[in-house]
Design an enzyme around this catalytic site. Structure first.
Site, short mmCIF file in Angstrom:
data_model
loop_
_atom_site.label_atom_id
_atom_site.label_comp_id
_atom_site.label_asym_id
_atom_site.label_seq_id
_atom_site.Cartn_x
_atom_site.Cartn_y
_atom_site.Cartn_z
N ASN A 184 -10.31 -2.78 2.51
CA ASN A 184 -9.99 -2.81 1.08
C ASN A 184 -11.27 -2.62 0.28
O ASN A 184 -12.37 -2.64 0.84
CB ASN A 184 -9.38 -4.17 0.70
CG ASN A 184 -7.89 -4.24 1.01
OD1 ASN A 184 -7.22 -3.22 1.21
ND2 ASN A 184 -7.38 -5.45 1.05
N HIS A 228 -3.89 1.18 12.18
CA HIS A 228 -3.64 -0.04 12.97
C HIS A 228 -4.99 -0.70 13.27
O HIS A 228 -5.87 -0.06 13.85
CB HIS A 228 -2.93 0.37 14.26
CG HIS A 228 -2.55 -0.77 15.15
ND1 HIS A 228 -2.50 -2.08 14.71
CD2 HIS A 228 -2.19 -0.80 16.46
CE1 HIS A 228 -2.13 -2.85 15.71
NE2 HIS A 228 -1.93 -2.11 16.78
N HIS A 239 0.83 -1.22 0.00
CA HIS A 239 0.00 0.00 0.00
C HIS A 239 0.85 1.27 0.00
O HIS A 239 0.49 2.27 0.62
CB HIS A 239 -0.95 0.03 1.20
CG HIS A 239 -1.97 -1.06 1.23
ND1 HIS A 239 -3.24 -0.92 0.73
CD2 HIS A 239 -1.89 -2.33 1.69
CE1 HIS A 239 -3.91 -2.05 0.90
NE2 HIS A 239 -3.11 -2.93 1.47
FE1 HDD Z 1 -2.61 -4.70 5.52
C1 HDD Z 1 -1.11 -1.70 5.15
C2 HDD Z 1 -5.57 -3.40 4.29
C3 HDD Z 1 -4.04 -7.84 5.57
C4 HDD Z 1 0.10 -5.90 7.11
N1 HDD Z 1 -3.21 -2.90 4.83
C5 HDD Z 1 -2.45 -1.78 4.77
C6 HDD Z 1 -3.22 -0.69 4.26
C7 HDD Z 1 -4.48 -1.18 4.02
C8 HDD Z 1 -4.47 -2.57 4.40
C9 HDD Z 1 -5.67 -0.40 3.48
C10 HDD Z 1 -2.71 0.72 4.03
C11 HDD Z 1 -3.03 1.60 5.19
C12 HDD Z 1 -2.58 3.01 4.88
O1 HDD Z 1 -3.22 3.64 4.02
O2 HDD Z 1 -1.63 3.47 5.50
N2 HDD Z 1 -4.41 -5.48 4.96
C13 HDD Z 1 -5.52 -4.77 4.58
C14 HDD Z 1 -6.66 -5.65 4.52
C15 HDD Z 1 -6.23 -6.89 4.88
C16 HDD Z 1 -4.82 -6.79 5.16
C17 HDD Z 1 -8.07 -5.22 4.17
C18 HDD Z 1 -7.00 -8.17 5.01
C19 HDD Z 1 -8.25 -8.24 5.33
N3 HDD Z 1 -2.05 -6.54 6.18
C20 HDD Z 1 -2.79 -7.70 6.13
C21 HDD Z 1 -2.07 -8.76 6.81
C22 HDD Z 1 -0.90 -8.20 7.28
C23 HDD Z 1 -0.92 -6.81 6.85
C24 HDD Z 1 -2.57 -10.19 6.98
C25 HDD Z 1 0.21 -8.84 8.06
C26 HDD Z 1 0.09 -9.91 8.80
N4 HDD Z 1 -0.79 -3.94 5.97
C27 HDD Z 1 0.16 -4.60 6.67
C28 HDD Z 1 1.36 -3.76 7.01
C29 HDD Z 1 0.96 -2.38 6.39
C30 HDD Z 1 -0.40 -2.68 5.76
C31 HDD Z 1 2.67 -4.32 6.59
C32 HDD Z 1 1.94 -1.71 5.46
C33 HDD Z 1 2.01 -0.27 5.88
C34 HDD Z 1 1.25 -0.21 7.10
O3 HDD Z 1 0.74 -1.43 7.41
O4 HDD Z 1 1.06 0.78 7.78
O5 HDD Z 1 1.53 -3.69 8.36
#
Ligand code: HDD
Length: 696
Positions: free
Chosen positions: A143, A334, A70
């Site tokens: 999402n 978060h 993202h």
């Molecule tokens: Fe995630 C970012 C949505 C599963 C780990 N995720 C991130 C963002 C969105 C989502 C919208 C961007 C937020 C922003 O604008 O700053 N992610 C989802 C959805 C998921 C999902 C809808 C499943 C239902 N994500 C998911 C899993 C993991 C992560 C299973 C790890 C175990 N996601 C992250 C992250 C991020 C992230 C690595 C990258 C940057 C951040 O968090 O701030 O922690």
């Protein structure tokens, strides 16, 4: 200025350019910033040039690690207000009183590409909302698909590694059409349902203002009496749900890589604020096992026909950020930022997320104090015993431990009840094991549900998308394995895709069910049927009937759309009445993919258009992409000569054909019928029952 706007303006404002001379970071006025301090005019630069070193050092550190997923996004501020009290199922303070507006910050994003990648790639879109509630920040990190690719967060690094560019050459950028992703997908059937969404036009939103959002997981509402209700969150855009087509999306990447973020920014600047309705699917705790899938499985959705979506409030985005980096880049979401009345569940994907988001901010934002950044700061009072650390900006006083007597015992824990967050006392019992529940085993039924809920043209687009993606996969073994998986969803789907990518057609029995959920189709009516904010091109040349353009412009802007006059060159054209007419854009700088519809007015100018390859391409592409085409007077002849149909002798859409081609060949000024039919054709967004035109 409304309260929710003021809240976020508490930001530290540094440089006021009009406020005085240039200074160093220490506040010392700088005499000269264009030459470094040197020993003589042509001599070496001196180490003692503190202004030079400070300027370069700061510049060298301007970038922070981009989000691992993202990375590319666009954000906006706004507010949320509930329609009525939701006390019946949640005690969350921001869901109690329709008179209370809660400030929000929303960030939309793509997933695969880096920060500088194009907007209109085939990808999931993030839809993350931070509610600054009176009881603390609540983040709904969703999402634009209601399902996810994996069931347990421990697979997230595997999935993302496979999705991201290949490690040896860092190719492809912002795309999933490559071997590692399809290798993973073909070996991990739990991905299939979300993959069906990814191959559909849902992965190509026309606008962030025209896509749905989903919380994905099953969460839990908790009321004042401590009673729990399972809940799924849905955002529905007021402007309806609309998508691009693949060919368009690809051209947009070159014509305007910022297509979606520009659209969001421009709409807010123009005061046409994007609006979304928040809806919930509520499931009583007693019905936890009433479904043929597990509520804790994030690869499944609850069909709306089974549990209707109940609207509970609306969100309006009415302010663009002032500084992209400070706000959109540094916002930290978060999933575990919850408030009293909203609780988590044991969904193993959600549990992993609850660890990952806090963890990632530490490296992205350089330490544990990122909640003090203005965009992340709650409007609720913050009183903790957390101290010091990188970038600490609070001036803490008093005791920093608990219990204490020297600080009068403050801050004291709130105890249960009141406004304290009390975890829902869900009962848990079990043997430690690394095992997937049997209730998570069925990976095909809902992928099939999605497929069978699509209209013919949606299915055609999905097949074409699979052919494109798998056609880019080098390994024929992976292609065949992927096709075999698709055949498990629907045998004809597998056969159709196999034919396009040159691998043997899969054999074997039909497996998954053929049930459908009409609400999953893009054609399912949602939001208003409107042309508000749509961009319509009028192709003009010398001799154009400007009265017609002016009349249609008035009618369209009355309906909230924007008409732009486009000619072979910028500046002016001469109208049929001999008067100059101002051009909005020159053809070489635009493309039909940046517009929702096209209009060809009458006059002698149509002869020039007929001889202009750019104008002809504009018309053909608009038509080929299924968008509305309108023509008046001689403009109708031009459409006929291109084989675009429409009956040149009668106004309105040909009812037998209804292809979204609206003509009035006899018009001197556009008739009411013409205007109404054209507006209707634009509001329909696409007309897929057209015979495809041969390009050229
Ligand atoms: Fe995630 C970012 C949505 C599963 C780990 N995720 C991130 C963002 C969105 C989502 C919208 C961007 C937020 C922003 O604008 O700053 N992610 C989802 C959805 C998921 C999902 C809808 C499943 C239902 N994500 C998911 C899993 C993991 C992560 C299973 C790890 C175990 N996601 C992250 C992250 C991020 C992230 C690595 C990258 C940057 C951040 O968090 O701030 O922690």
């Amino acid at each position: 200025m409304s309260d929710h706007k003021q809240d976020q303006r508490a930001a530290f404002r540094s440089d006021d350019p009009a406020g005085g001379p240039l200074t160093t970071d220490q506040g010392t006025t700088v005499d000269h910033t264009d030459d470094s301090l040197k020993a003589g005019e042509r001599g070496p630069t001196l180490l003692e040039d503190f202004h030079f070193r400070e300027k370069l050092t700061h510049f060298d550190h301007e970038r922070i690690p981009e989000r691992v997923v993202h990375a590319r996004g666009a954000g906006a501020y706004g507010y949320f207000e509930p329609y009525a009290s939701c006390a019946e199922f949640t005690r969350a303070a921001f869901l109690q009183d329709p008179a209370v507006r809660t400030p929000v910050f929303v960030r939309f994003s793509t997933v695969q590409g880096p920060r500088g990648s194009a907007d209109t790639v085939r990808d999931v879109r993030g839809f993350a909302t931070k509610f600054y509630t009176s009881e603390g920040n609540y983040d709904l990190v969703g999402n634009n698909f209601p399902v996810f690719f994996i069931q347990d967060g421990i697979k997230f690094p595997d999935f993302v590694h496979a999705l991201k560019p290949e490690p040896h050459n860092d190719i492809p950028t912002g795309a999933s059409a490559h071997d590692t992703l399809w290798d993973f997908v073909s070996l991990q059937p739990e991905t299939l349902h979300a993959i069906m969404w990814l191959m559909s036009d849902r992965a190509l939103p026309r606008s962030y203002r025209m896509m749905q959002g989903f919380g994905v997981h099953t969460f839990r509402f908790v009321d004042a009496a401590g009673r729990g209700t399972f809940v799924k969150f849905h955002w529905t855009p007021k402007l309806g749900v609309h998508s691009l087509v693949w060919d368009e999306a690809q051209e947009c990447q070159g014509r305007d890589p910022d297509f979606n973020r520009r659209d969001l920014w421009d709409a807010i600047e123009a005061g046409v604020y994007p609006e979304y309705e928040l809806g919930v699917q509520l499931i009583p705790e007693d019905d936890e096992f009433a479904f043929d899938f597990d509520l804790l499985d994030a690869t499944k959705l609850i069909p709306e026909e089974q549990v209707p979506v109940r609207p509970i409030g609306r969100m309006v985005l009415d302010r663009n950020p002032e500084n992209f980096f400070a706000e959109t880049e540094q916002v930290a979401f978060h999933t575990a930022n919850v408030v009293p009345g909203i609780d988590l569940t044991d969904d193993p994907l959600l549990q992993a997320r609850n660890f990952s988001y806090l963890d990632t901010q530490l490296s992205r934002l350089g330490g544990p104090n990122f909640a003090q950044l203005p965009v992340n700061r709650p409007v609720a009072a913050v009183r903790t015993n957390q101290r010091d650390g990188m970038h600490q900006s609070a001036l803490h006083g008093g005791a920093n431990y608990s219990p204490n007597s020297l600080g009068g015992g403050c801050p004291m824990a709130g105890g249960s009840g009141g406004s304290s967050y009390t975890h829902y006392p869900a009962r848990v019992e079990g043997t430690k094991m690394r095992r997937r529940s049997e209730t998570f085993r069925d990976h095909y039924s809902q992928a099939a549900l999605f497929w069978h809920s699509m209209t013919n043209w949606e299915q055609r687009h999905i097949v074409e998308a699979f052919r494109f993606e798998l056609g880019k996969v080098e390994s024929r073994m992976i292609r065949s394995r992927a096709v075999a998986e698709l055949a498990m969803v629907d045998r004809m789907l597998g056969v159709e895709v196999a034919r396009g990518i040159g691998v043997p057609a899969p054999t074997g029995p039909e497996t998954a069910s053929k049930s459908a959920s009409p609400a999953l189709s893009l054609t399912h009516p949602r939001g208003d049927r409107t042309i508000r904010t749509r961009r319509i091109a009028a192709l003009v040349a010398d001799g154009v009937d400007t009265r017609q353009v002016a009349a249609i412009q008035e009618a369209l802007s009355g309906a909230g759309a924007v008409l732009e006059a486009i000619a072979a060159h910028d500046g002016e054209v001469t109208g049929a009445d001999g008067r100059p007419y101002l051009v909005d854009r020159a053809l070489p700088t635009v493309s039909s993919v940046l517009y929702d519809a096209v209009l060809v007015p009458g006059g002698t100018g149509t002869a020039s258009l007929a001889a202009d390859p750019d104008a002809l391409r504009f018309l053909r592409d608009t038509h080929r992409h299924g968008k509305a085409v309108g023509a008046l007077g001689t403009g109708a002849d031009l459409l006929n000569s291109l084989g675009m149909g429409g009956d040149a002798t009668s106004p309105g859409v040909d009812p037998a054909d209804s292809r979204g081609v609206v003509v009035d060949a006899a018009a001197t000024v556009p008739s009411m019928e013409f205007v109404a039919a054209f507006i209707e054709a634009v509001a329909a967004h696409r007309h897929w029952n057209r015979t495809p035109l041969v390009a050229g």
